[in-house]
Design a protein around this motif. Structure first.
Motif, PDB file in Angstrom:
ATOM      1  N   ALA A  13       7.623  -0.664 -10.254  1.00  0.00           N
ATOM      2  CA  ALA A  13       5.588  -0.853 -10.495  1.00  0.00           C
ATOM      3  C   ALA A  13       5.963  -1.815 -11.251  1.00  0.00           C
ATOM      4  O   ALA A  13       4.817  -1.954 -11.545  1.00  0.00           O
ATOM      5  N   ASP A  26       3.022   6.113 -16.418  1.00  0.00           N
ATOM      6  CA  ASP A  26       3.369   4.936 -16.433  1.00  0.00           C
ATOM      7  C   ASP A  26       2.374   3.672 -16.827  1.00  0.00           C
ATOM      8  O   ASP A  26       1.073   4.656 -16.272  1.00  0.00           O
ATOM      9  N   THR A  41       2.148  -1.550 -12.088  1.00  0.00           N
ATOM     10  CA  THR A  41       0.401  -1.790 -10.755  1.00  0.00           C
ATOM     11  C   THR A  41      -0.198  -0.964 -10.392  1.00  0.00           C
ATOM     12  O   THR A  41      -1.526  -0.936  -9.539  1.00  0.00           O
ATOM     13  N   GLY A  42      -0.132   0.961  -9.907  1.00  0.00           N
ATOM     14  CA  GLY A  42      -0.651   1.368  -9.324  1.00  0.00           C
ATOM     15  C   GLY A  42      -0.824   1.198  -8.230  1.00  0.00           C
ATOM     16  O   GLY A  42       0.136   0.121  -7.291  1.00  0.00           O
ATOM     17  N   MET A  43      -1.592   2.064  -7.201  1.00  0.00           N
ATOM     18  CA  MET A  43      -1.622   2.153  -5.982  1.00  0.00           C
ATOM     19  C   MET A  43      -3.130   1.941  -5.622  1.00  0.00           C
ATOM     20  O   MET A  43      -3.950   2.875  -6.015  1.00  0.00           O
ATOM     21  N   ALA A  85       2.642   6.145   0.421  1.00  0.00           N
ATOM     22  CA  ALA A  85       3.817   6.402  -0.216  1.00  0.00           C
ATOM     23  C   ALA A  85       4.692   7.380   0.111  1.00  0.00           C
ATOM     24  O   ALA A  85       5.681   7.660   0.004  1.00  0.00           O
ATOM     25  N   ALA A  91       8.261   5.013   4.301  1.00  0.00           N
ATOM     26  CA  ALA A  91       7.391   3.532   3.793  1.00  0.00           C
ATOM     27  C   ALA A  91       7.734   3.470   2.517  1.00  0.00           C
ATOM     28  O   ALA A  91       8.142   4.062   1.459  1.00  0.00           O
ATOM     29  N   THR A  92       8.305   1.930   2.666  1.00  0.00           N
ATOM     30  CA  THR A  92       8.709   1.206   0.976  1.00  0.00           C
ATOM     31  C   THR A  92       7.221   0.514   1.172  1.00  0.00           C
ATOM     32  O   THR A  92       7.204  -0.724   2.364  1.00  0.00           O
ATOM     33  N   SER A  93       7.652  -0.592   0.173  1.00  0.00           N
ATOM     34  CA  SER A  93       6.769  -2.186  -0.160  1.00  0.00           C
ATOM     35  C   SER A  93       7.658  -2.859  -0.832  1.00  0.00           C
ATOM     36  O   SER A  93       7.209  -4.187  -1.024  1.00  0.00           O
ATOM     37  N   LYS A  94       8.700  -2.420  -0.583  1.00  0.00           N
ATOM     38  CA  LYS A  94       9.935  -2.770  -1.701  1.00  0.00           C
ATOM     39  C   LYS A  94      11.258  -3.806  -0.288  1.00  0.00           C
ATOM     40  O   LYS A  94      12.507  -4.231  -1.320  1.00  0.00           O
ATOM     41  N   GLY A 111      14.425   1.147  -5.882  1.00  0.00           N
ATOM     42  CA  GLY A 111      13.960   1.595  -4.364  1.00  0.00           C
ATOM     43  C   GLY A 111      14.319   1.152  -3.056  1.00  0.00           C
ATOM     44  O   GLY A 111      13.951  -0.464  -3.735  1.00  0.00           O
ATOM     45  N   GLY A 171      12.387   4.446   0.291  1.00  0.00           N
ATOM     46  CA  GLY A 171      10.973   5.157   0.831  1.00  0.00           C
ATOM     47  C   GLY A 171      11.266   6.778   1.461  1.00  0.00           C
ATOM     48  O   GLY A 171      10.882   7.419   2.396  1.00  0.00           O
ATOM     49  N   LEU A 209       9.796   9.664  -1.782  1.00  0.00           N
ATOM     50  CA  LEU A 209       8.447  10.745  -2.651  1.00  0.00           C
ATOM     51  C   LEU A 209       8.189  11.403  -1.504  1.00  0.00           C
ATOM     52  O   LEU A 209       7.948  12.736  -1.986  1.00  0.00           O
ATOM     53  N   PRO A 210       8.435  11.424  -0.233  1.00  0.00           N
ATOM     54  CA  PRO A 210       8.359  12.720   1.180  1.00  0.00           C
ATOM     55  C   PRO A 210       9.235  13.785   0.606  1.00  0.00           C
ATOM     56  O   PRO A 210       9.277  14.462   0.966  1.00  0.00           O
ATOM     57  N   THR A 228       0.288   4.702 -12.896  1.00  0.00           N
ATOM     58  CA  THR A 228       0.648   5.790 -11.809  1.00  0.00           C
ATOM     59  C   THR A 228       0.936   6.949 -13.178  1.00  0.00           C
ATOM     60  O   THR A 228       1.810   7.530 -14.118  1.00  0.00           O
TER      61      THR A 228
HETATM   62  P1  ADP Z   1      11.282   3.589  -2.651  1.00  0.00           P
HETATM   63  O1  ADP Z   1      11.051   3.383  -3.639  1.00  0.00           O
HETATM   64  O2  ADP Z   1      12.272   3.513  -2.063  1.00  0.00           O
HETATM   65  O3  ADP Z   1      10.131   2.641  -1.394  1.00  0.00           O
HETATM   66  P2  ADP Z   1       9.788   6.012  -2.523  1.00  0.00           P
HETATM   67  O4  ADP Z   1       9.572   6.746  -1.649  1.00  0.00           O
HETATM   68  O5  ADP Z   1      10.727   6.548  -3.793  1.00  0.00           O
HETATM   69  O6  ADP Z   1      10.522   4.910  -1.922  1.00  0.00           O
HETATM   70  O7  ADP Z   1       7.852   5.360  -2.667  1.00  0.00           O
HETATM   71  C1  ADP Z   1       7.552   5.122  -1.949  1.00  0.00           C
HETATM   72  C2  ADP Z   1       6.225   3.397  -2.505  1.00  0.00           C
HETATM   73  O8  ADP Z   1       5.804   4.102  -3.239  1.00  0.00           O
HETATM   74  C3  ADP Z   1       7.180   2.494  -2.824  1.00  0.00           C
HETATM   75  O9  ADP Z   1       8.079   2.089  -2.066  1.00  0.00           O
HETATM   76  C4  ADP Z   1       5.926   2.579  -3.707  1.00  0.00           C
HETATM   77  O10 ADP Z   1       5.353   0.997  -2.894  1.00  0.00           O
HETATM   78  C5  ADP Z   1       5.409   3.133  -4.129  1.00  0.00           C
HETATM   79  N1  ADP Z   1       5.210   3.680  -5.861  1.00  0.00           N
HETATM   80  C6  ADP Z   1       5.819   5.279  -6.012  1.00  0.00           C
HETATM   81  N2  ADP Z   1       5.763   5.296  -7.354  1.00  0.00           N
HETATM   82  C7  ADP Z   1       4.839   4.641  -8.137  1.00  0.00           C
HETATM   83  C8  ADP Z   1       5.003   4.284  -8.736  1.00  0.00           C
HETATM   84  N3  ADP Z   1       4.942   5.156 -10.143  1.00  0.00           N
HETATM   85  N4  ADP Z   1       3.847   2.728  -9.311  1.00  0.00           N
HETATM   86  C9  ADP Z   1       3.262   2.262  -8.395  1.00  0.00           C
HETATM   87  N5  ADP Z   1       3.950   2.236  -6.738  1.00  0.00           N
HETATM   88  C10 ADP Z   1       4.544   3.505  -7.017  1.00  0.00           C
END
Ligand code: ADP
Ligand code: MG
Length: 589
Positions: free
Chosen positions: A37, A58, A61-63, A71, A76-79, A92, A95, A98-99, A140
């Motif tokens: 992030a 941290d 960027t936040g969400m 998330a 589900a991932t933004s990466k 990462g 995705g 977190l779940p 976040t």
């Molecule tokens: P991954 O890291 O593989 O994408 P995660 O389950 O760890 O999967 O996280 C899922 C999504 O949550 C991330 O892709 C990201 O978009 C968002 N995310 C998680 N932690 C943070 C954070 N500290 N700051 C911003 N976005 C976050």
């Protein structure tokens, strides 16, 4: 029996079994998210080894509200914007962290993306709450309470708070090594355990993590081949540890536990370190994302290289090169612990030779150099031998002029600037070993026939192992043949060792080592191992008295020999005390 689809929360718990092994694994995943992030400051605080609380905040960027909800969903991932698994540029991508965490613990996330509204969400037993407005600042914060409360079986496997905390700290040190421009802070039960400010490069981070001790005993390393670069610092062979925990191996910033890289480190140091000792290294490998597969292991701790042979060559080659260049240098802290701990004056680190300016000698000359004449035994005695300084110019040699031998093993030599204490057994062992290697490179080890073959009784399986290696041993000057059941005949021995060692003992030790070493494969590694064992058997024991000429000859040989700063087991062969240091020890300065 009917096949059924498992409920989502169970699927997440199964994934958690792999990804979230213990608190350290949860911390690693969350910190990786903060790194992804774009955070420049990450704070981690734990209670009870992370069992009751892990909190990570941290300034990344936040969400947004939608992102926050997604998330916590599986896969589900933004990466992975391009669906391209071969081009991963983030920590990462799966995705599932977190779940997984949210399926086995009570999770609360507070987040804000820049100046947008902030949001809180909680998730317990896999059930998400509706996001509610939050006053959280930009960035976040994720709080994980009661890890594994939902999977009691896993809970039982956790170690003591102290052990879990130690694992977390270790995980953060590995992560922090790759990101010097991010500040990290770790607290455990409100006590600060790590405080790593932003630094400009990895060298600065290295010093902060591994300490001054390592800095004093480290050599920089860099190498490049086909778009792959290697950089970092490695410890002098005389600075080693009982575990490999202090080996930081990073691939594109990601700390990995990679068998290939571990083997490279072992092979790089094979000549200069006993097998049960481990160097301290921080190695950073940078290569195009396409050339390395990180999608190998759920915890992303392993990688696979497209061209592993080339990586192997690059890393081993670089390690050996650097170790050779620094071969005539022993380390400080390990050498004289009492000096370095209690007596060492601030700012003085002069208990080693920084760089003598000596270069390795031509191998041909080394192989042919006359054998030192110490084959005659003299009765042991506790008397110290003191020698006249017959030619003062010998003092100008790096190892100086031999002036005395004490305890029948330590040579005291006088130099222009102070004195040297040389361990004659360790030194000679290294000389014999290097001479063996030089002979090997030229025409194979010179052998000498035995007048009557030596018959050795051994277990059948040891005989088998030895005979399976007969060709290798022959190259090394040892010719063996089967001699009826349960026995071997030794026909020749290396000329360098003839008449000065116990053949039976050597063969037994080699048999044991070959058995143990079988799995370690590499012919070169095995050859060097055998040579090293032979050298140990053939070198001047402590307890042998020598005259001034013999001693000076030994010192001159050391100066010409690569890697003579340590014996084959990584112990130093000599230490230097500069007059300046002696004066400091006596409080004169
Ligand atoms: P991954 O890291 O593989 O994408 P995660 O389950 O760890 O999967 O996280 C899922 C999504 O949550 C991330 O892709 C990201 O978009 C968002 N995310 C998680 N932690 C943070 C954070 N500290 N700051 C911003 N976005 C976050
Ligand atoms: Mg992640």
């Amino acid at each position: 029996m009917r096949i059924r689809y498992l409920p989502e929360n169970l699927v997440n718990q199964i994934a958690a079994g792999e990804v979230i092994e213990r608190p350290a694994a949860a911390v690693k995943e969350l910190v990786e998210n903060s790194i992804d992030a774009g955070a420049t400051r990450i704070e981690i605080s734990l209670r009870d080894g992370g069992k009751s609380l892990i909190s990570i905040s941290d300034n990344g960027t936040g969400m947004s509200r939608e992102e926050l909800i997604a998330a916590l969903d599986r896969h589900a991932t933004s990466k992975l914007p391009d669906d391209d698994l071969s081009d991963i540029r983030s920590m990462g991508f799966r995705g599932e962290a977190l779940p997984s965490i949210a399926s086995v613990a009570r999770v609360k996330i507070s987040t804000r993306a820049g100046n947008n509204p902030g949001w809180d969400i909680t998730c317990e037993g896999g059930k998400k709450s509706e996001p509610s407005p939050s006053s959280h600042p930009s960035g976040t914060k994720i709080e994980v309470r009661d890890l594994f409360y939902a999977t009691p079986a896993r809970l039982k496997f956790l170690k003591s708070d102290k052990a879990e905390y130690a694992a977390v700290k270790n995980a953060i040190m590995h992560l922090a090594m790759g990101f010097p421009h991010i500040a990290f802070r770790l607290t455990h039960n409100d006590v600060t355990g790590l405080n790593l400010p932003v630094v400009t490069d990895s060298a600065g981070r290295l010093a902060a993590i591994l300490g001054e001790d390592f800095e004093d005993n480290a050599i920089p390393i860099t190498a490049e081949r086909d778009g792959v670069t290697l950089s970092g610092h490695i410890s002098l062979p005389t600075f080693h540890k009982g575990t490999s925990q202090n080996q930081y191996l990073l691939v594109n910033g990601r700390a990995v536990k990679d068998k290939l890289l571990n083997a490279c480190v072992r092979a790089g140091y094979a000549d200069v370190l006993a097998r049960d000792r481990h160097p301290v290294v921080a190695l950073f490998l940078q290569l195009p994302p396409h050339d390395v597969d990180v999608n190998v292991h759920p915890a992303k701790a392993e990688v696979r290289f497209r061209d592993s042979a080339s990586i192997r060559g690059l890393v081993i080659g670089a390690l050996r090169h650097v170790l050779h260049e620094n071969g005539f240098r022993a380390s400080s802290a390990n050498t004289i612990p009492f000096l370095s701990s209690s007596r060492r004056m601030p700012g003085s680190g002069n208990y080693y030779i920084p760089d003598s300016g000596l270069r390795r000698n031509d191998n041909a000359m080394l192989a042919e150099s006359p054998q030192l004449a110490w084959d005659h035994d003299i009765a042991p005695s506790a008397r110290a031998e003191v020698f006249e300084l017959t030619s003062p110019e010998t003092m100008t040699f790096p190892l100086g002029a031999a002036r005395a031998q004490i305890h029948e093993n330590y040579i005291i030599a006088q130099t222009g600037e102070g004195m040297m204490i040389i361990d004659q057994h360790a030194a000679h062992e290294r000389l014999v070993y290097e001479r063996f290697k030089a002979q090997m490179e030229l025409q194979g080890v010179e052998k000498q026939g035995l007048l009557t073959p030596e018959i050795i009784n051994l277990d059948e399986h040891l005989i088998e192992t030895l005979l399976a290696n007969a060709e290798t041993l022959k190259k090394l000057g040892l010719e063996i043949e089967p001699f009826g059941p349960g026995a071997l005949a030794v026909q020749t021995v290396p000329a360098l060792l003839a008449g000065r060692m116990d053949v039976t003992k050597l063969i037994r030790e080699l048999a044991d080592e070959l058995t143990e070493h079988e799995t370690l494969g590499g012919l070169e590694e095995r050859l060097n191992q055998i040579l090293s064992t032979m050298a140990c058997h053939g070198s001047v024991r402590s307890g042998r008295r020598m005259n001034a000429e013999e001693m000076n000859a030994l010192l001159r040989q050391m100066e010409k020999t690569p890697l003579s700063g340590q014996c084959n087991h990584g112990r130093p062969t000599y230490i230097e005390l500069k007059l300046n240091d002696i004066e400091k020890l006596f409080g004169r300065k």
